[in-house]
Write a protein that holds these residues in place. Structure first.
Motif, PDB file in Angstrom:
ATOM      1  N   LEU A 162      62.392  10.542  41.739  1.00 16.38           N
ATOM      2  CA  LEU A 162      62.267   8.968  42.020  1.00 16.38           C
ATOM      3  C   LEU A 162      62.944   8.773  40.532  1.00 16.38           C
ATOM      4  CD1 LEU A 162      58.980   7.890  43.330  1.00 16.38           C
ATOM      5  CD2 LEU A 162      60.983   7.683  44.262  1.00 16.38           C
ATOM      6  N   ILE A 163      62.464   9.778  39.495  1.00 22.01           N
ATOM      7  CA  ILE A 163      63.290   9.226  38.215  1.00 22.01           C
ATOM      8  C   ILE A 163      64.844   9.346  38.194  1.00 22.01           C
ATOM      9  CG2 ILE A 163      63.459  10.314  35.767  1.00 22.01           C
ATOM     10  CD1 ILE A 163      60.739  11.009  35.910  1.00 22.01           C
ATOM     11  N   PHE A 164      65.109  10.445  39.181  1.00 23.56           N
ATOM     12  CA  PHE A 164      66.645  10.638  39.003  1.00 23.56           C
ATOM     13  C   PHE A 164      67.327   9.444  39.975  1.00 23.56           C
ATOM     14  CE2 PHE A 164      65.845  14.761  37.398  1.00 23.56           C
ATOM     15  CZ  PHE A 164      67.093  14.974  36.751  1.00 23.56           C
ATOM     16  N   ILE A 165      66.468   9.136  40.992  1.00 28.88           N
ATOM     17  CA  ILE A 165      66.956   7.901  41.758  1.00 28.88           C
ATOM     18  C   ILE A 165      67.063   6.546  40.942  1.00 28.88           C
ATOM     19  CG2 ILE A 165      66.377   5.984  43.647  1.00 28.88           C
ATOM     20  CD1 ILE A 165      65.064   8.211  45.265  1.00 28.88           C
ATOM     21  N   ALA A 166      66.190   6.395  39.929  1.00 32.35           N
ATOM     22  CA  ALA A 166      66.374   5.251  39.024  1.00 32.35           C
ATOM     23  C   ALA A 166      67.482   5.550  38.010  1.00 32.35           C
ATOM     24  CB  ALA A 166      65.011   4.934  38.023  1.00 32.35           C
ATOM     25  N   LEU A 167      67.614   6.524  37.694  1.00 35.30           N
ATOM     26  CA  LEU A 167      68.996   7.012  36.713  1.00 35.30           C
ATOM     27  C   LEU A 167      70.170   6.425  37.610  1.00 35.30           C
ATOM     28  CD1 LEU A 167      67.525  10.114  34.847  1.00 35.30           C
ATOM     29  CD2 LEU A 167      67.867   7.818  34.048  1.00 35.30           C
ATOM     30  N   SER A 168      70.144   7.107  38.609  1.00 37.77           N
ATOM     31  CA  SER A 168      71.553   6.893  39.407  1.00 37.77           C
ATOM     32  C   SER A 168      71.883   5.507  39.533  1.00 37.77           C
ATOM     33  CB  SER A 168      71.372   7.512  40.965  1.00 37.77           C
ATOM     34  OG  SER A 168      70.554   6.702  41.721  1.00 37.77           O
ATOM     35  N   LEU A 169      70.821   4.589  39.397  1.00 39.74           N
ATOM     36  CA  LEU A 169      71.357   3.235  39.457  1.00 39.74           C
ATOM     37  C   LEU A 169      72.235   2.769  38.095  1.00 39.74           C
ATOM     38  CD1 LEU A 169      68.187   1.939  41.169  1.00 39.74           C
ATOM     39  CD2 LEU A 169      70.303   2.440  42.398  1.00 39.74           C
TER      40      LEU A 169
END
Length: 306
Positions: free
Chosen positions: A233-240
């Motif tokens: 979920l942290i990486f999903i947030a960063l991908s944005l």
């Protein structure tokens, strides 16, 4: 890819895993036979799949270099996140090194390739080969230092099919060179068995393991929560917010969402043979990933990464 198509691919992979489980329970796959199959896949099908994917993708020097840079940054962030999380989430000091190992290294070879291939095709696997290159370097350096503490590193372990195939893939990706058609056809055919064999081996491993003992350890639920939900979920947030391609961003999320790598169990067998925590963590996260991965892929699709 539509969410329904992604879930279809996930179900297919877990049916393959179930076939391996049933085969092992029926006595068709013994532990020694399973270890032989693992060696066969890692030494032949896995390298052929990596090299063939780069050749089929046509080679793109810029993309390969970007993927290599992203993979270095990805693992640097994984290491930093693991170090922070084991301190934020109450973790006994004596458990922190092993928990960091379990949080950083995910199952790229056996589960990562099939799922990336299902989501992004051969181009995605070509990009993933750069992650595998960094992974194999770190697991035998940083990983060993976490468990051993002496700083002694066996450089011979860095020469393995994963590193060699990734370097060959990088060469073809950068140069754009091709191999004769019969050779490429043979590589593709051998590489095509990687997915079904890898998933069946995982299923057989579960059949040969003490699943009840694995689920009796509260510590592993904490590790599974961080590994399978919090970090992706942290990486999903960063991908944005990070300006990289949707494919590379998606690969980062999928790699972060994978269950714990079998390499962690193998390293623990060497440095802490009396501790079964790593082996049990692999079992728990592999089974839980059957639920968490489809859910995370649906979230990815909602934010435009699927």
């Amino acid at each position: 890819m539509a969410v329904s198509g992604i879930i279809f691919q996930m179900i297919t992979l877990f049916i393959m895993m179930f076939a391996g489980y049933v085969s092992a329970r029926a006595g068709l796959i013994s532990p020694s036979f399973r270890r032989g199959l693992s060696s066969l896949v890692l030494s032949t099908a896995f390298p052929c799949c990596i090299v063939s994917s780069v050749l089929q993708s046509g080679g793109a020097p810029g993309s390969m270099l970007v993927a290599l840079g992203v993979s270095v940054a990805f693992f640097a962030l994984m290491i930093a996140l693991a170090a922070v999380l084991v301190r934020i989430v109450p973790t006994p000091k004596e458990e922190r090194n092993l928990d960091q190992l379990l949080l950083v290294f995910t199952n790229l070879a056996f589960m990562g390739i099939p799922i990336i291939q299902a989501l992004y095709g051969v181009e995605g696997v070509a990009m993933l080969s750069m992650f595998l290159l960094v992974f194999n370097f770190l697991v035998f350096t940083y990983g060993v230092m976490l468990l051993d503490g002496s700083g002694d590193i066996n450089l011979r372990q860095l020469v393995n099919p994963g590193v060699v195939s990734a370097l060959i893939a990088l060469f073809f990706g950068l140069t754009g060179w091709r191999l004769p058609d019969p050779v490429e056809s043979a590589l593709a055919s051998i590489g095509s068995i990687n997915t079904p064999m890898a998933m069946m081996i995982i299923g057989a491993s579960l059949a040969h393991s003490d699943i009840r003992a694995a689920f009796s350890k509260p510590r592993l639920y904490r590790v599974a929560l961080l590994r399978l939900i919090v970090m992706p979920l942290i990486f999903i947030a960063l991908s944005l917010v990070v300006p990289i391609s949707r494919m590379l961003a998606g690969i980062c999320v999928i790699v972060a969402a994978m269950p714990i790598a079998g390499n962690c169990s193998m390293l623990s067998d060497i440095y802490t043979p009396e501790d079964m925590t790593s082996s049990h963590a692999v079992i728990v996260t592999t089974l839980f990933s059957g639920v968490t991965l489809p859910l995370l892929v649906m979230v990815m699709s909602l934010v435009g990464l699927g």
